[in-house]
Design a protein around this motif. Structure first.
Motif, PDB file in Angstrom:
ATOM      1  N   VAL A  86       0.841  -1.203   0.000  1.00 25.37           N
ATOM      2  CA  VAL A  86       0.000   0.000   0.000  1.00 25.37           C
ATOM      3  C   VAL A  86       0.873   1.249   0.000  1.00 25.37           C
ATOM      4  N   ARG A  87       0.505   2.182  -0.848  1.00 24.11           N
ATOM      5  CA  ARG A  87       1.146   3.494  -0.872  1.00 24.11           C
ATOM      6  C   ARG A  87       0.140   4.539  -0.404  1.00 24.11           C
ATOM      7  N   ALA A  88       0.501   5.314   0.586  1.00 25.34           N
ATOM      8  CA  ALA A  88      -0.358   6.384   1.085  1.00 25.34           C
ATOM      9  C   ALA A  88       0.045   7.691   0.411  1.00 25.34           C
ATOM     10  N   VAL A  89      -0.895   8.301  -0.277  1.00 28.33           N
ATOM     11  CA  VAL A  89      -0.653   9.595  -0.920  1.00 28.33           C
ATOM     12  C   VAL A  89      -1.204  10.672  -0.004  1.00 28.33           C
ATOM     13  N   ARG A  90      -0.317  11.548   0.469  1.00 22.77           N
ATOM     14  CA  ARG A  90      -0.692  12.569   1.433  1.00 22.77           C
ATOM     15  C   ARG A  90      -0.106  13.911   1.032  1.00 22.77           C
ATOM     16  N   ASP A  91      -0.788  14.968   1.411  1.00 18.70           N
ATOM     17  CA  ASP A  91      -0.276  16.326   1.327  1.00 18.70           C
ATOM     18  C   ASP A  91       0.173  16.668   2.748  1.00 18.70           C
ATOM     19  N   ASP A  92       1.476  16.697   2.977  1.00 15.67           N
ATOM     20  CA  ASP A  92       1.977  16.777   4.355  1.00 15.67           C
ATOM     21  C   ASP A  92       2.295  18.199   4.826  1.00 15.67           C
ATOM     22  N   ARG A  93       1.765  19.215   4.163  1.00 16.42           N
ATOM     23  CA  ARG A  93       2.086  20.588   4.563  1.00 16.42           C
ATOM     24  C   ARG A  93       1.681  20.869   6.012  1.00 16.42           C
ATOM     25  N   LEU A  94       0.516  20.394   6.428  1.00 18.00           N
ATOM     26  CA  LEU A  94       0.094  20.617   7.810  1.00 18.00           C
ATOM     27  C   LEU A  94       1.031  19.934   8.791  1.00 18.00           C
ATOM     28  N   ASP A  95       1.543  18.757   8.424  1.00 21.92           N
ATOM     29  CA  ASP A  95       2.450  18.024   9.303  1.00 21.92           C
ATOM     30  C   ASP A  95       3.743  18.787   9.550  1.00 21.92           C
ATOM     31  N   ARG A  96       4.116  19.635   8.615  1.00 25.67           N
ATOM     32  CA  ARG A  96       5.374  20.369   8.742  1.00 25.67           C
ATOM     33  C   ARG A  96       5.255  21.585   9.656  1.00 25.67           C
ATOM     34  N   LEU A  97       4.033  21.966   9.999  1.00 28.95           N
ATOM     35  CA  LEU A  97       3.833  23.164  10.814  1.00 28.95           C
ATOM     36  C   LEU A  97       3.890  22.815  12.299  1.00 28.95           C
ATOM     37  N   PRO A  98       4.474  23.662  13.124  1.00 28.62           N
ATOM     38  CA  PRO A  98       4.546  23.387  14.564  1.00 28.62           C
ATOM     39  C   PRO A  98       3.160  23.238  15.184  1.00 28.62           C
ATOM     40  N   ARG A  99       3.005  22.228  16.031  1.00 29.57           N
ATOM     41  CA  ARG A  99       1.710  21.980  16.683  1.00 29.57           C
ATOM     42  C   ARG A  99       1.251  23.191  17.481  1.00 29.57           C
ATOM     43  N   GLU A 100       2.208  23.896  18.115  1.00 31.00           N
ATOM     44  CA  GLU A 100       1.814  25.033  18.944  1.00 31.00           C
ATOM     45  C   GLU A 100       1.230  26.167  18.103  1.00 31.00           C
ATOM     46  N   VAL A 101       1.678  26.267  16.847  1.00 32.24           N
ATOM     47  CA  VAL A 101       1.116  27.281  15.953  1.00 32.24           C
ATOM     48  C   VAL A 101      -0.323  26.944  15.608  1.00 32.24           C
ATOM     49  N   LEU A 102      -0.582  25.677  15.316  1.00 31.33           N
ATOM     50  CA  LEU A 102      -1.915  25.265  14.900  1.00 31.33           C
ATOM     51  C   LEU A 102      -2.927  25.295  16.040  1.00 31.33           C
ATOM     52  N   ARG A 103      -2.455  25.420  17.276  1.00 30.12           N
ATOM     53  CA  ARG A 103      -3.379  25.535  18.409  1.00 30.12           C
ATOM     54  C   ARG A 103      -3.998  26.931  18.498  1.00 30.12           C
ATOM     55  N   SER A 104      -3.439  27.877  17.782  1.00 30.56           N
ATOM     56  CA  SER A 104      -3.945  29.243  17.760  1.00 30.56           C
ATOM     57  C   SER A 104      -4.723  29.482  16.470  1.00 30.56           C
ATOM     58  N   GLU A 126      -5.708  32.310  15.242  1.00 31.75           N
ATOM     59  CA  GLU A 126      -5.149  33.462  14.541  1.00 31.75           C
ATOM     60  C   GLU A 126      -3.867  33.081  13.804  1.00 31.75           C
ATOM     61  N   ALA A 127      -3.006  32.300  14.460  1.00 33.54           N
ATOM     62  CA  ALA A 127      -1.765  31.873  13.810  1.00 33.54           C
ATOM     63  C   ALA A 127      -2.051  30.960  12.632  1.00 33.54           C
ATOM     64  N   THR A 128      -3.040  30.075  12.792  1.00 25.59           N
ATOM     65  CA  THR A 128      -3.417  29.178  11.698  1.00 25.59           C
ATOM     66  C   THR A 128      -3.940  29.969  10.516  1.00 25.59           C
ATOM     67  N   ASP A 129      -4.746  31.005  10.791  1.00 22.35           N
ATOM     68  CA  ASP A 129      -5.275  31.834   9.710  1.00 22.35           C
ATOM     69  C   ASP A 129      -4.162  32.482   8.893  1.00 22.35           C
ATOM     70  N   ARG A 130      -3.061  32.836   9.542  1.00 23.75           N
ATOM     71  CA  ARG A 130      -1.960  33.476   8.821  1.00 23.75           C
ATOM     72  C   ARG A 130      -1.246  32.498   7.883  1.00 23.75           C
ATOM     73  N   LEU A 131      -1.460  31.200   8.096  1.00 29.28           N
ATOM     74  CA  LEU A 131      -0.829  30.171   7.264  1.00 29.28           C
ATOM     75  C   LEU A 131      -1.800  29.526   6.283  1.00 29.28           C
ATOM     76  N   ARG A 132      -3.087  29.824   6.446  1.00 32.38           N
ATOM     77  CA  ARG A 132      -4.123  29.184   5.633  1.00 32.38           C
ATOM     78  C   ARG A 132      -4.106  29.716   4.199  1.00 32.38           C
ATOM     79  N   ASN A 133      -3.951  28.793   3.242  1.00 35.60           N
ATOM     80  CA  ASN A 133      -3.906  29.148   1.829  1.00 35.60           C
ATOM     81  C   ASN A 133      -2.857  30.211   1.553  1.00 35.60           C
ATOM     82  N   ARG A 134      -1.672  29.976   2.149  1.00 39.81           N
ATOM     83  CA  ARG A 134      -0.524  30.855   1.966  1.00 39.81           C
ATOM     84  C   ARG A 134       0.714  30.000   1.695  1.00 39.81           C
ATOM     85  N   GLU A 135       1.617  30.507   0.867  1.00 40.07           N
ATOM     86  CA  GLU A 135       2.888  29.826   0.662  1.00 40.07           C
ATOM     87  C   GLU A 135       3.619  29.730   1.994  1.00 40.07           C
TER      88      GLU A 135
END
Length: 260
Positions: free
Chosen positions: A135-153, A155-164
């Motif tokens: 089995v090969r899992a095809v994933r978009d791992d961009r979220l995995d690369r972001l610090p967990r503490e950032v995604l807990r906020s 406002e911080a998540t919004d600054r990364l949403r649909n942004r390079e």
């Protein structure tokens, strides 16, 4: 060919924001699957008068129709066109530039006698099982690369949403389709496909009950409904042991399984 779709809401008190379909033309000439996981926004203004299920139903419907009927377009082009069509349905009533405008993760797959195409955007997953069972899992791992503490906020998540440098979802900007993970596999090298929202992939990614090969084996034996039952059992045990490992004990969970 065997195809199955199953979904469970995260809570009986709120609508399921996932959306899924498997399209199998009566001619037997190929097919397609579509899976969306609607992004639940935090409380507050989102710039839109429509709820997330309104958005996923319309985007999902457009993706299913286009995947089945427009063989001349790539999956990225199909996603771009579907986002544009959906945006046009509420551009006059909603602020589509709002960072929290309704949006969703996307998995698309399309096949014919020669090849299987795929597209993944954000944190849902596509499993491609080979004839030998691997089995090969095809994933978009961009979220995995972001610090967990950032995604807990929020406002911080919004600054990364649909942004390079952040992550992308299907919202109102058709260009997000260009950021999707895409590829093609010879049809002879594919035994089965499975698309899972992150509420369903918890069996592997959160609880570690098995690897992706084991997940594919569960899907082959019990279908997506069986996998979702297993996830709910694990969530319930985890919550009884002192609290959920995530902020939601249960999440909307959806799976699509196609065996050739």
């Amino acid at each position: 060919m065997r195809s199955e779709v199953a979904t469970l809401p995260g809570s009986p008190e709120r609508p399921n924001e996932d959306w899924a379909a498997a399209a199998l033309p009566a001619s037997g000439d190929g097919g397609a699957l579509v899976l969306l996981d609607g992004v639940t926004p935090p409380a507050g203004d989102v710039g839109c008068v429509h709820a997330v299920p309104w958005f996923t139903a319309r985007l999902g419907g457009a993706l299913t129709e286009l995947s089945a009927s427009r063989r001349d377009l790539t999956l990225s082009e199909i996603l771009s066109l579907a986002i544009r069509r959906t945006a046009e349905l509420h551009a006059d009533t909603c602020d589509l530039s709002h960072v929290r405008t309704p949006q969703a993760t996307v998995v698309l797959a399309r096949w014919d006698a020669d090849r299987v195409e795929h597209l993944v955007l954000s944190d849902s997953v596509l499993l491609i099982q080979a004839p030998d069972g691997s089995v090969r899992a095809v994933r978009d791992d961009r979220l995995d690369r972001l610090p967990r503490e950032v995604l807990r906020s929020h406002e911080a998540t919004d600054r990364l949403r649909n942004r390079e440098g952040g992550f992308f979802t299907a919202a109102a900007d058709p260009s997000a389709a260009e950021r999707a993970v895409t590829g093609t596999t010879p049809a002879a090298e594919v035994r089965a496909l499975a698309a899972l929202t992150d509420g369903a992939s918890r069996w592997v990614e959160l609880f570690g009950a098995g690897d992706w090969t084991g997940c594919a084996e569960v899907l082959a034996k019990e279908g997506p409904a069986g996998l979702l039952r297993r996830v709910r059992e694990l969530e319930t045990v985890d919550a009884a042991a002192g609290g959920a490992r995530r902020w939601k004990i249960h999440d909307d969970a959806t799976g699509v399984y196609v065996a050739f």
